[in-house]
Scaffold this motif. Structure first.
Motif, PDB file in Angstrom:
ATOM      1  N   GLY A 152      61.786  43.255  48.372  1.00  0.00           N
ATOM      2  CA  GLY A 152      60.362  43.169  48.003  1.00  0.00           C
ATOM      3  C   GLY A 152      59.964  41.938  47.596  1.00  0.00           C
ATOM      4  N   ALA A 153      58.638  41.775  47.464  1.00  0.00           N
ATOM      5  CA  ALA A 153      57.823  40.787  46.964  1.00  0.00           C
ATOM      6  C   ALA A 153      56.696  40.990  46.146  1.00  0.00           C
ATOM      7  CB  ALA A 153      57.433  40.128  48.387  1.00  0.00           C
ATOM      8  N   MET A 154      56.161  40.106  45.309  1.00  0.00           N
ATOM      9  CA  MET A 154      54.849  40.540  44.756  1.00  0.00           C
ATOM     10  C   MET A 154      54.215  39.144  44.421  1.00  0.00           C
ATOM     11  SD  MET A 154      54.777  39.042  41.449  1.00  0.00           S
ATOM     12  CE  MET A 154      55.978  38.521  40.137  1.00  0.00           C
ATOM     13  N   TYR A 155      52.846  39.426  44.302  1.00  0.00           N
ATOM     14  CA  TYR A 155      51.977  38.376  44.106  1.00  0.00           C
ATOM     15  C   TYR A 155      50.900  38.865  42.981  1.00  0.00           C
ATOM     16  CZ  TYR A 155      48.137  34.732  44.559  1.00  0.00           C
ATOM     17  OH  TYR A 155      47.476  33.772  44.286  1.00  0.00           O
ATOM     18  N   SER A 156      50.750  37.834  41.871  1.00  0.00           N
ATOM     19  CA  SER A 156      49.757  38.054  41.013  1.00  0.00           C
ATOM     20  C   SER A 156      48.768  36.693  40.744  1.00  0.00           C
ATOM     21  CB  SER A 156      50.597  38.090  39.738  1.00  0.00           C
ATOM     22  OG  SER A 156      49.622  38.217  38.467  1.00  0.00           O
ATOM     23  N   ALA A 157      47.795  37.186  40.356  1.00  0.00           N
ATOM     24  CA  ALA A 157      46.490  36.056  39.973  1.00  0.00           C
ATOM     25  C   ALA A 157      46.013  36.761  38.867  1.00  0.00           C
ATOM     26  CB  ALA A 157      45.588  35.753  41.123  1.00  0.00           C
ATOM     27  N   VAL A 158      46.320  36.060  37.622  1.00  0.00           N
ATOM     28  CA  VAL A 158      45.424  36.738  36.390  1.00  0.00           C
ATOM     29  C   VAL A 158      44.113  36.496  36.442  1.00  0.00           C
ATOM     30  CG1 VAL A 158      45.615  36.908  34.072  1.00  0.00           C
ATOM     31  CG2 VAL A 158      48.017  36.612  35.294  1.00  0.00           C
ATOM     32  N   PRO A 159      43.220  37.317  36.172  1.00  0.00           N
ATOM     33  CA  PRO A 159      41.671  36.917  36.157  1.00  0.00           C
ATOM     34  C   PRO A 159      41.443  36.116  35.137  1.00  0.00           C
ATOM     35  CG  PRO A 159      41.791  39.301  36.454  1.00  0.00           C
ATOM     36  CD  PRO A 159      43.369  38.828  36.421  1.00  0.00           C
ATOM     37  N   ASP A 160      40.458  35.194  35.529  1.00  0.00           N
ATOM     38  CA  ASP A 160      39.965  34.268  34.424  1.00  0.00           C
ATOM     39  C   ASP A 160      40.935  33.549  33.752  1.00  0.00           C
ATOM     40  OD1 ASP A 160      37.293  35.092  34.714  1.00  0.00           O
ATOM     41  OD2 ASP A 160      37.601  36.818  33.233  1.00  0.00           O
ATOM     42  N   THR A 161      41.908  33.101  34.605  1.00  0.00           N
ATOM     43  CA  THR A 161      42.850  32.034  34.242  1.00  0.00           C
ATOM     44  C   THR A 161      43.347  31.321  35.325  1.00  0.00           C
ATOM     45  OG1 THR A 161      45.046  33.311  34.346  1.00  0.00           O
ATOM     46  CG2 THR A 161      43.902  33.953  32.448  1.00  0.00           C
ATOM     47  N   ASN A 162      44.274  30.328  34.973  1.00  0.00           N
ATOM     48  CA  ASN A 162      45.114  29.614  36.084  1.00  0.00           C
ATOM     49  C   ASN A 162      46.061  30.046  36.416  1.00  0.00           C
ATOM     50  OD1 ASN A 162      45.974  28.469  33.732  1.00  0.00           O
ATOM     51  ND2 ASN A 162      46.037  26.642  34.338  1.00  0.00           N
ATOM     52  N   ILE A 163      46.471  31.315  35.816  1.00  0.00           N
ATOM     53  CA  ILE A 163      47.951  31.697  36.173  1.00  0.00           C
ATOM     54  C   ILE A 163      48.099  32.625  37.386  1.00  0.00           C
ATOM     55  CG2 ILE A 163      49.695  33.466  35.384  1.00  0.00           C
ATOM     56  CD1 ILE A 163      48.437  32.925  32.623  1.00  0.00           C
ATOM     57  N   GLN A 164      48.651  32.222  38.561  1.00  0.00           N
ATOM     58  CA  GLN A 164      48.901  32.324  39.801  1.00  0.00           C
ATOM     59  C   GLN A 164      50.774  32.688  39.747  1.00  0.00           C
ATOM     60  OE1 GLN A 164      47.243  30.821  43.129  1.00  0.00           O
ATOM     61  NE2 GLN A 164      45.690  29.780  41.639  1.00  0.00           N
ATOM     62  N   LEU A 165      51.056  33.702  40.434  1.00  0.00           N
ATOM     63  CA  LEU A 165      52.638  34.091  40.363  1.00  0.00           C
ATOM     64  C   LEU A 165      53.060  34.747  41.641  1.00  0.00           C
ATOM     65  CD1 LEU A 165      55.162  33.966  38.327  1.00  0.00           C
ATOM     66  CD2 LEU A 165      54.452  36.353  37.877  1.00  0.00           C
ATOM     67  N   TRP A 166      54.290  34.213  42.200  1.00  0.00           N
ATOM     68  CA  TRP A 166      54.666  35.087  43.525  1.00  0.00           C
ATOM     69  C   TRP A 166      56.489  35.318  42.946  1.00  0.00           C
ATOM     70  CZ3 TRP A 166      59.049  32.806  45.683  1.00  0.00           C
ATOM     71  CH2 TRP A 166      59.143  31.563  45.665  1.00  0.00           C
TER      72      TRP A 166
END
Length: 239
Positions: free
Chosen positions: A108-122
């Motif tokens: 599996g894989a996942m991606y995230s971008a937290v709104p109104d922050t600079n947090i991105q994650l894979w």
């Protein structure tokens, strides 16, 4: 489950201003260590699925959110958010895709971008079902995962986890539980401070419930307890 849903709604309402992760003031090595442990816990790739394998033609695609209860009143959180006013709970929404392979293996894989922050994650994951499970016996699996933080200039973080999961389906419900060995690796790149890298190993327990009210549709709630308390909610398609 009701508490999880309420936390999700509260987290959405809390996005009123940008809360970028940034070192805004001088912090100590201990502060950086405490921050890395809590923030790293929020970035872990939670299972959000039972132990049973998907099967060769199996596929799971979902939208998820994990909510982490952080120590928002501590100075190290205030000094590491650009408006000095951190979330009470740190939400991490993500897109999560899983695919079944031969020999009881899922990837599996996942991606995230937290709104109104600079947090991105894979992140990526692999799970092997030691026991597939049946109408009489539970499923048992081991799972490894990795995540990498992006978008934050002042701090680099990656995480690893090794999970042991057990689950047993009953009609539309599949409860599951597990234990995890986790690792958080963090370093800073700020001109304000010069700090040593942080490499922390931890443990956590987790429990969840997958609900399938209709064919293909799944709704999943999960809670984990380790360095922090986390709540998760998942809605997706599984076939």
């Amino acid at each position: 489950m009701k508490k999880i849903v309420m936390l999700m709604l509260l987290s959405i309402a809390s996005f009123a201003s940008a809360k970028d992760i940034k070192i805004t003031d001088v912090i100590t090595q201990d502060d950086f260590k405490d921050f890395a442990k809590e923030f790293g816990s929020a970035l872990l790739f939670n299972p959000m699925a039972p132990a049973e394998p998907l099967g060769i033609i199996g596929f799971d695609v979902s939208l998820e959110t994990t909510i982490t209860d952080i120590s928002s009143d501590e100075d190290f959180w205030k000094k590491l958010v650009d408006d000095n006013d951190p979330f009470s709970y740190l939400p991490v929404p993500r897109l999560h895709v899983q695919k079944g392979l031969p020999f009881n293996i899922d990837v599996g894989a996942m991606y995230s971008a937290v709104p109104d922050t600079n947090i991105q994650l894979w992140g990526i994951e692999a799970k092997y079902a030691i026991l597939e499970g049946s109408t009489l016996t539970p499923a048992l699996s081991v799972r490894a995962s990795y995540t990498q933080l992006q978008g934050v200039d002042d701090i680099d973080i990656n995480t690893q986890s090794l999970d042991m999961l057990i689950s047993k389906g009953f009609l539309m419900l599949t409860p599951y539980a597990g234990v995890s060995l986790t690792r958080v690796n963090a370093s800073e790149n700020s001109s304000l401070v010069t700090l040593d890298d942080v490499n922390e190993t931890g443990y956590r327990g987790l429990a969840g419930l997958q609900f399938s009210p209709f064919p293909l549709l799944i709704i999943n709630g999960e809670i984990s307890q380790g360095e922090t308390t986390q709540y998760g909610l998942k809605i997706g398609l599984r076939f």
